[in-house]
Scaffold this motif. Structure first.
Motif: not given
Ligand code: PCA
Length: 324
Positions: A132-141, A247-261
């Motif tokens: 609602k505040q225009g923020i997307k969560v990429l990953y959490v640690v 493709p860039t969005q996908d690269a960001v999401l993939n890198a984010a998933a790896a960073a979270e793990a």
């Protein structure tokens, strides 16, 4: 001849426009913690992964330790578009919305599996508010479990009466209030300085921040009560994310998933190492007395009750799902 020239020029224009749309993007990424902190190292790896996966099309420059925006200003910077991406500690913003406080309640979730479960059951509610505040969560640690640092030995919550207590979010201020200490909000980047000047003498945080801030210069006791595991969120402005090609969005999401793990794993793996460093630097690292633990458990019960009152049916459903 003329026709050919026009055709060539149209084709060239199309090519230029096409390449402009695919041009390199640069994101500044403010973070709140020092370069050698495990969260920051993880973020630097994330940025390198994005660079590599996009062939340099998205460059993320990390500005650590509150150097671009102070830790407590980063959320607003991403919301307002002054920064495209950033790292925040979500519980730091629970004055905006009590939902953000759930990971910082003493003795609700005290280990990594519990912290993971708590995030699973509170993720949707947290992300919806940020969306609602225009923020997307990429990953959490998560940070490692939180214990009590004190210049003087303490055996019960009563020993904290009147002490100058460093807080990093509204819940740690609330704890000060409940034990009769004097809360002072200080970001991690300023903790070393605050200890040196005697502005604070006790606080709760992880061995990680104890180590980063070299707290052993002034603080000799660490009570490893493992009361909660607060989480850092890497967030991106939805607008900035939408400007990227697929493709860039996908690269960001993939890198984010790896960073979270990677982040969850590193946090757990380094937890003991950090505590060993405290011992090596002359601190007494102890479990904390029965009295101290039971006092903080009581504080936790009060805070859970307050939290469910503040968050209503939605909060109660989250607590129920967590305890199932
Ligand atoms: N370190 C951060 C937040 C929680 C932690 O372990 C800090 O003390 O500010």
């Amino acid at each position: 001849m003329l026709k050919t020239l026009v055709a060539v020029s149209v084709a060239t224009t199309a090519l230029l426009c096409g390449s402009a749309a695919q041009a390199q993007q640069k994101w500044d990424m403010p973070t709140g913690y020092p370069g050698n902190n495990f969260h920051t190292e993880n973020i630097v790896q994330f940025a390198a992964d994005v660079d590599k996966a996009t062939g340099g099309k998205l460059k993320i420059t990390v500005h650590d330790n509150g150097s671009l925006f102070k830790a407590n200003e980063i959320k607003r910077a991403v919301q307002g578009g002054q920064a495209d991406i950033g790292e925040i500690i979500i519980s730091g913003f629970s004055n905006e919305d009590p939902m953000f406080a759930i990971d910082s309640i003493p003795f609700l979730a005290t280990g990594y599996p519990e912290a993971e479960k708590l995030w699973k059951v509170s993720k949707a509610a947290t992300e919806a508010r940020l969306a609602k505040q225009g923020i997307k969560v990429l990953y959490v640690v998560p940070w490692p479990p939180q214990g009590i640092f004190s210049a003087k030995p303490i055996n019960s919550a009563a020993d904290l009466k009147g002490v100058k207590w460093r807080a990093y979010n509204p819940n740690t201020s609330r704890i000060a209030q409940l034990v009769g200490a004097q809360p002072v909000t200080i970001q991690a980047a300023e903790l070393t300085q605050a200890l040196a000047t005697g502005a604070v003498t006790a606080f709760m945080t992880s061995g990680a921040t104890g180590y980063d801030s070299k707290v052993w210069e002034q603080v000799k006791y660490y009570y490893d009560v493992a009361a909660w595991l607060p989480k850092n969120l890497v967030i991106v402005s939805q607008k900035a994310f939408d400007r990227l090609d697929k493709p860039t969005q996908d690269a960001v999401l993939n890198a984010a998933a790896a960073a979270e793990a990677r982040g969850w794993k590193t946090s757990a793996e380094k937890n003991n190492w950090y505590k060993e460093q405290l011992t090596k630097n002359g601190m007494k690292v102890e479990a904390g007395s029965e009295q101290l633990r039971s006092d903080f458990k009581k504080i936790g019960l009060t805070m859970i009750a307050d939290w469910t009152t503040q968050t209503g049916a939605e909060g109660q459903a989250i607590i129920d799902a967590f305890r199932k």
